[in-house]
Enzyme design. Structure first.
Site, short mmCIF file in Angstrom:
data_model
loop_
_atom_site.label_atom_id
_atom_site.label_comp_id
_atom_site.label_asym_id
_atom_site.label_seq_id
_atom_site.Cartn_x
_atom_site.Cartn_y
_atom_site.Cartn_z
N LYS A 22 0.83 -1.22 0.00
CA LYS A 22 0.00 0.00 0.00
C LYS A 22 0.86 1.26 0.00
O LYS A 22 0.67 2.15 -0.82
CB LYS A 22 -0.91 -0.01 1.24
CG LYS A 22 -1.57 1.33 1.51
CD LYS A 22 -2.42 1.32 2.76
CE LYS A 22 -1.72 1.60 4.05
NZ LYS A 22 -1.49 2.99 4.44
N ASN A 23 1.84 1.32 0.92
CA ASN A 23 2.58 2.57 1.09
C ASN A 23 3.63 2.80 0.00
O ASN A 23 4.29 3.85 -0.01
CB ASN A 23 3.20 2.63 2.48
CG ASN A 23 2.14 2.87 3.55
OD1 ASN A 23 1.00 3.22 3.21
ND2 ASN A 23 2.48 2.68 4.81
N CYS A 117 -4.94 7.93 9.32
CA CYS A 117 -5.18 7.40 10.66
C CYS A 117 -4.77 8.42 11.71
O CYS A 117 -3.75 9.10 11.57
CB CYS A 117 -4.38 6.11 10.86
SG CYS A 117 -5.11 4.70 10.01
N ARG A 122 0.49 14.91 12.73
CA ARG A 122 1.12 14.58 11.44
C ARG A 122 1.25 15.87 10.63
O ARG A 122 0.61 16.04 9.60
CB ARG A 122 0.30 13.52 10.72
CG ARG A 122 0.19 12.23 11.52
CD ARG A 122 -0.63 11.18 10.83
NE ARG A 122 0.14 10.45 9.84
CZ ARG A 122 -0.36 9.42 9.14
NH1 ARG A 122 -1.58 9.03 9.33
NH2 ARG A 122 0.38 8.80 8.26
N ASP A 306 4.48 0.74 12.00
CA ASP A 306 3.25 0.12 11.47
C ASP A 306 3.08 -1.32 11.94
O ASP A 306 2.04 -1.94 11.64
CB ASP A 306 3.26 0.17 9.93
CG ASP A 306 3.07 1.57 9.40
OD1 ASP A 306 2.72 2.47 10.19
OD2 ASP A 306 3.28 1.78 8.19
N ARG A 397 -8.61 -0.35 4.79
CA ARG A 397 -7.74 0.66 4.18
C ARG A 397 -6.43 0.04 3.74
O ARG A 397 -5.76 0.56 2.85
CB ARG A 397 -7.40 1.75 5.20
CG ARG A 397 -8.56 2.55 5.67
CD ARG A 397 -8.11 3.58 6.64
NE ARG A 397 -7.39 4.59 5.86
CZ ARG A 397 -7.31 5.86 6.18
NH1 ARG A 397 -7.86 6.29 7.29
NH2 ARG A 397 -6.66 6.70 5.43
N1 EPU Z 1 6.69 14.64 10.76
C1 EPU Z 1 6.78 15.97 11.09
N2 EPU Z 1 6.68 16.89 10.07
C2 EPU Z 1 6.51 16.53 8.77
C3 EPU Z 1 6.43 15.16 8.45
C4 EPU Z 1 6.51 14.23 9.49
O1 EPU Z 1 6.93 16.34 12.26
O2 EPU Z 1 6.46 17.42 7.91
C5 EPU Z 1 6.78 13.61 11.85
C6 EPU Z 1 5.45 12.89 12.09
O3 EPU Z 1 4.64 13.62 12.95
C7 EPU Z 1 5.92 11.57 12.65
C8 EPU Z 1 7.26 11.32 11.95
O4 EPU Z 1 7.65 12.58 11.43
O5 EPU Z 1 6.13 11.70 14.01
C9 EPU Z 1 7.22 10.30 10.82
O6 EPU Z 1 6.24 10.64 9.90
P1 EPU Z 1 6.33 10.27 8.36
O7 EPU Z 1 6.29 11.54 7.58
O8 EPU Z 1 7.46 9.33 8.13
O9 EPU Z 1 4.97 9.48 8.16
P2 EPU Z 1 3.92 9.64 7.00
O10 EPU Z 1 4.61 9.87 5.71
O11 EPU Z 1 2.84 10.54 7.41
C10 EPU Z 1 4.00 7.10 6.33
C11 EPU Z 1 2.99 5.99 6.21
C12 EPU Z 1 2.53 5.56 7.59
C13 EPU Z 1 3.74 5.12 8.39
C14 EPU Z 1 4.80 6.24 8.43
C15 EPU Z 1 6.09 5.82 9.12
C16 EPU Z 1 1.93 6.38 4.09
C17 EPU Z 1 0.73 6.81 3.34
N3 EPU Z 1 1.87 6.45 5.42
O12 EPU Z 1 3.31 8.18 6.98
O13 EPU Z 1 1.68 4.45 7.38
O14 EPU Z 1 3.35 4.84 9.71
O15 EPU Z 1 5.12 6.65 7.08
O16 EPU Z 1 6.62 4.71 8.50
O17 EPU Z 1 2.92 5.94 3.51
C18 EPU Z 1 0.00 2.91 7.93
O18 EPU Z 1 0.19 2.36 6.84
O19 EPU Z 1 -0.72 2.40 8.85
C19 EPU Z 1 0.60 4.21 8.20
C20 EPU Z 1 0.17 5.02 9.16
#
Ligand code: EPU
Length: 428
Positions: A22-23, A117, A122, A306, A397
């Site tokens: 998915k990701n 989620c 975020r 995850d 999802r």
């Molecule tokens: N963060 C910031 N500022 C930003 C971006 C991130 O402070 O501009 C912080 C977040 O708050 C968090 C950390 O950085 O504490 C990591 O966030 P990241 O940006 O890596 O996560 P994401 O891109 O929002 C993706 C996956 C998530 C997975 C995370 C970590 C997708 C669509 N989502 O989220 O997947 O948990 O990376 O690996 O790819 C899931 O599949 O259940 C899921 C939540």
């Protein structure tokens, strides 16, 4: 309303075929915007986040055609630089990738606040900082993120404060057409990033270093369509590995990249579970007896956040005291209240959950988010009695055919459809 019903206690035996990730599929779907051409994506998981993303692209003018259950053709040549529907965008997190993709292709992007989620704050500050570094004007007003670069983007040095998956994806998407060279320091190293770079390079981009913490993007003038196969889902694979460990039995997890599963395998082995990798499969053997351990989530190649809720179920069952600390998201502990209903002995303190192992008992529970929902399915499989899980759509999802895949392994699990409650008109 639909509910998952599980009569727990069965051992699991057999093979489970893992779907596309998915990701990884999500950033690649949004990256087709940059191709401005016809792309065929294979091994696309049929999960609701993917369906919604395809709907968003269609809404913006792309032509999307399902070839079969795992392949899709996307023609983005007619996609227009319009603001996507707030209703669709607010339902998923990956819609943030519209920012990088539209900024890269059209020099401007306006995207309503994304959803996803509720697992902690975020923010998108790293994404917006990266766009600024590339020369865009950015703003965040009235529920809308915007980025504008009327004179085009310029390659630059981007240093991410933490290796955020989303900020790395958006930096790459925006940099593909930026003039000159962009270097992304402290980039996320997840296999999703390798897939995104692999897809874009097939389309004619020049991206090196994906999978390491320094990624170099040399700007190109245009891309072209391609065919691309998405990597298998390491989190779906890990979820079935944990299910086998919790229930006992022997399960072959098929069509996986064992290297992506090293952190998960290592923790299962620590807990006394048999894990053997060979070719593109992993065999998990368990007698259901689990040893206590301490786990801390981190960025890839560390233990994935995850997989935190699914492992929490194992820790709730393991003999002795175990802990899990989440250093990526603050609010991944919503499973705790639900597991308590199932007799678990769990206490959350700050970003750590502490477990004293016990036998789980069936109860009616509510899936609070995608991975916590998957965790409750595993808890139901291992518990004594019939567990009923509501909020099934959150689990859908991210998991393809979870009921059928588990039934094929011998689980006693069904989806029950109940008529929705009809509102009674108020009188007087
Ligand atoms: N963060 C910031 N500022 C930003 C971006 C991130 O402070 O501009 C912080 C977040 O708050 C968090 C950390 O950085 O504490 C990591 O966030 P990241 O940006 O890596 O996560 P994401 O891109 O929002 C993706 C996956 C998530 C997975 C995370 C970590 C997708 C669509 N989502 O989220 O997947 O948990 O990376 O690996 O790819 C899931 O599949 O259940 C899921 C939540």
């Amino acid at each position: 309303m639909r509910k998952i019903l599980i009569n727990g206690g069965n051992f699991l035996y057999g093979n489970v075929e893992i779907s596309g990730m998915k990701n990884a599929a999500l950033p690649v779907i949004y990256a087709t915007i940059l191709a401005n051409d016809v792309c065929i994506l294979e091994n696309i998981p049929t999960v609701s986040d993917v369906t919604l993303s395809l709907e968003i692209l269609t809404d913006m003018g792309a032509k999307v055609r399902r070839i079969n259950s795992t392949s899709v053709e996307i023609d983005t040549s007619c996609l227009a630089p319009v603001t996507p529907s707030a209703d669709l965008v607010s339902r998923i997190r990956a819609s943030t990738y519209l920012l990088g993709a539209c900024l890269g292709r059209f020099g401007k992007a306006a995207v309503p606040y994304p959803g996803g989620c509720d697992i902690g704050p975020r923010p998108l500050n790293f994404h917006m900082e990266a766009f600024k570094k590339l020369g865009a004007d950015v703003s965040n007003d009235n529920g809308m993120f915007t980025a504008d670069a009327p004179d085009g983007l310029r390659g630059s040095m981007i240093s991410l404060e933490i290796p955020s998956v989303g900020a790395t994806v958006n930096s790459i998407l925006a940099a593909v057409f930026a003039s000159g060279t962009t270097i992304i320091h402290n980039a996320a190293r997840e296999p999703h990033i390798i897939d995104l770079a692999g897809f874009l390079n097939n389309c004619g981009a020049d991206i090196r270093g994906a999978g390491t913490n320094v990624i170099k993007v040399v700007g190109v003038k245009s891309l072209h369509g391609t065919s691309y196969k998405i990597l298998p889902d390491m989190i779906e694979a890990g979820t079935y590995m944990v299910a086998a460990a919790a229930c006992g039995g022997m399960v072959n997890i098929c069509s996986v990249v064992p290297k992506h599963l090293e952190a998960i395998s290592a923790r299962l082995i620590d807990m006394g579970v048999g894990v053997e990798a060979g070719g593109d499969r992993i065999t998990v053997t368990s007698n259901g007896f689990l040893k206590a351990t301490d786990i801390k989530t981190g960025f890839y190649p560390g233990f994935p956040t995850d997989m935190h809720p699914q492992f929490a179920v194992l820790l709730a069952m393991a003999k002795g005291v175990s802990t899990i600390t989440d250093s990526v998201f603050d609010n991944r502990f919503k499973y705790a209240d639900q597991l308590e209903k199932m007799n678990a002995n769990v206490k959350v303190s700050g970003n750590t959950a502490i477990f004293v192992g016990c036998d789980l008992k069936a109860a009616p529970v509510v899936a609070p988010d995608l991975r916590a929902g998957a965790a409750l399915v595993i808890a139901g499989l291992a518990a004594d009695g019939v567990t009923e899980i509501s909020n099934v759509e959150l689990i859908e999802r991210g998991y393809v055919n979870i009921i059928n895949k588990l039934r094929a392994l011998g689980a006693d699990i069904v989806m029950r459809v109940e008529p929705d409650a009809v509102a009674t008109p108020s009188v007087g």
